[in-house]
Design a protein around this motif. Structure first.
Motif, PDB file in Angstrom:
ATOM      1  N   UNK A   1       0.811  -1.224   0.000  1.00 52.16           N
ATOM      2  CA  UNK A   1       0.000   0.000   0.000  1.00 52.16           C
ATOM      3  C   UNK A   1       0.846   1.276   0.000  1.00 52.16           C
ATOM      4  N   UNK A   2       2.003   1.246   0.655  1.00 51.27           N
ATOM      5  CA  UNK A   2       2.876   2.419   0.634  1.00 51.27           C
ATOM      6  C   UNK A   2       3.397   2.669  -0.777  1.00 51.27           C
ATOM      7  N   UNK A   3       3.790   1.604  -1.461  1.00 52.86           N
ATOM      8  CA  UNK A   3       4.249   1.735  -2.846  1.00 52.86           C
ATOM      9  C   UNK A   3       3.148   2.238  -3.766  1.00 52.86           C
TER      10      UNK A   3
ATOM     11  N   UNK B   1       1.221  10.894   6.013  1.00 50.92           N
ATOM     12  CA  UNK B   1       0.628  10.279   4.830  1.00 50.92           C
ATOM     13  C   UNK B   1       0.737   8.757   4.892  1.00 50.92           C
ATOM     14  N   UNK B   2       1.909   8.255   5.295  1.00 51.05           N
ATOM     15  CA  UNK B   2       2.100   6.798   5.398  1.00 51.05           C
ATOM     16  C   UNK B   2       1.146   6.193   6.416  1.00 51.05           C
ATOM     17  N   UNK B   3       0.951   6.861   7.537  1.00 51.21           N
ATOM     18  CA  UNK B   3       0.036   6.343   8.555  1.00 51.21           C
ATOM     19  C   UNK B   3      -1.392   6.283   8.034  1.00 51.21           C
ATOM     20  N   UNK B   4      -1.801   7.277   7.266  1.00 58.26           N
ATOM     21  CA  UNK B   4      -3.136   7.251   6.669  1.00 58.26           C
ATOM     22  C   UNK B   4      -3.300   6.101   5.697  1.00 58.26           C
ATOM     23  N   UNK B   5      -2.279   5.866   4.893  1.00 58.88           N
ATOM     24  CA  UNK B   5      -2.308   4.767   3.918  1.00 58.88           C
ATOM     25  C   UNK B   5      -2.386   3.424   4.642  1.00 58.88           C
ATOM     26  N   UNK B   6      -1.581   3.256   5.669  1.00 63.97           N
ATOM     27  CA  UNK B   6      -1.581   1.986   6.412  1.00 63.97           C
ATOM     28  C   UNK B   6      -2.900   1.769   7.132  1.00 63.97           C
TER      29      UNK B   6
END
Length: 126
Positions: free
Chosen positions: A82-84, A110-115
């Motif tokens: 998902x990060x990629x 942003x990464x925390x939202x994606x995860x």
């Protein structure tokens, strides 16, 4: 393919990633992880609060709080896929128990939202 949901925690340190083409071991004890490959030594080292390393990009670490067997497929892919897909760069080092996934410090929110959207939980209280 369905990926497992992971429980991650944010490590309290900030990190930089160095490459030393002529080294076979880290210079000092500031290293957190080191991998020697054919092209040289890659070192993930900690940066303490107040310490300046303006030439290097700073990274924050997400570490799996869900140890797993080495032969369990999809554990790392569950986090990096998902990060990629969100075009968030990662740098990864794996341990016997889990994976350290570094994301650029300025992309953490942003990464925390994606995860979170991918179904993972991240504990930021570490």
């Amino acid at each position: 393919m369905s990926f497992p949901r992971r429980h991650l925690r944010i490590l309290p340190s900030r990190f930089v990633i160095d490459h030393h083409s002529e080294r076979s071991s880290p210079l000092d004890d500031s290293w957190f992880a080191a991998v020697r490959g054919p092209e040289g030594l890659t070192v993930i080292r900690t940066i303490e609060d107040g310490q300046s390393d303006s030439a290097a990009e700073h990274w924050l670490g997400l570490y799996g709080d869900d140890p797993h067997d080495l032969d369990l497929p999809g554990m790392l892919a569950a986090v990096v896929a998902p990060l990629g897909a969100a075009a968030i760069p990662v740098f990864v080092a794996s341990t016997f128990h889990s994976d350290l996934v570094l994301v650029p410090e300025n992309r953490l929110a942003e990464a925390l939202g994606v995860l979170d959207a991918a179904g993972h939980t991240v504990d930021a209280s570490s």
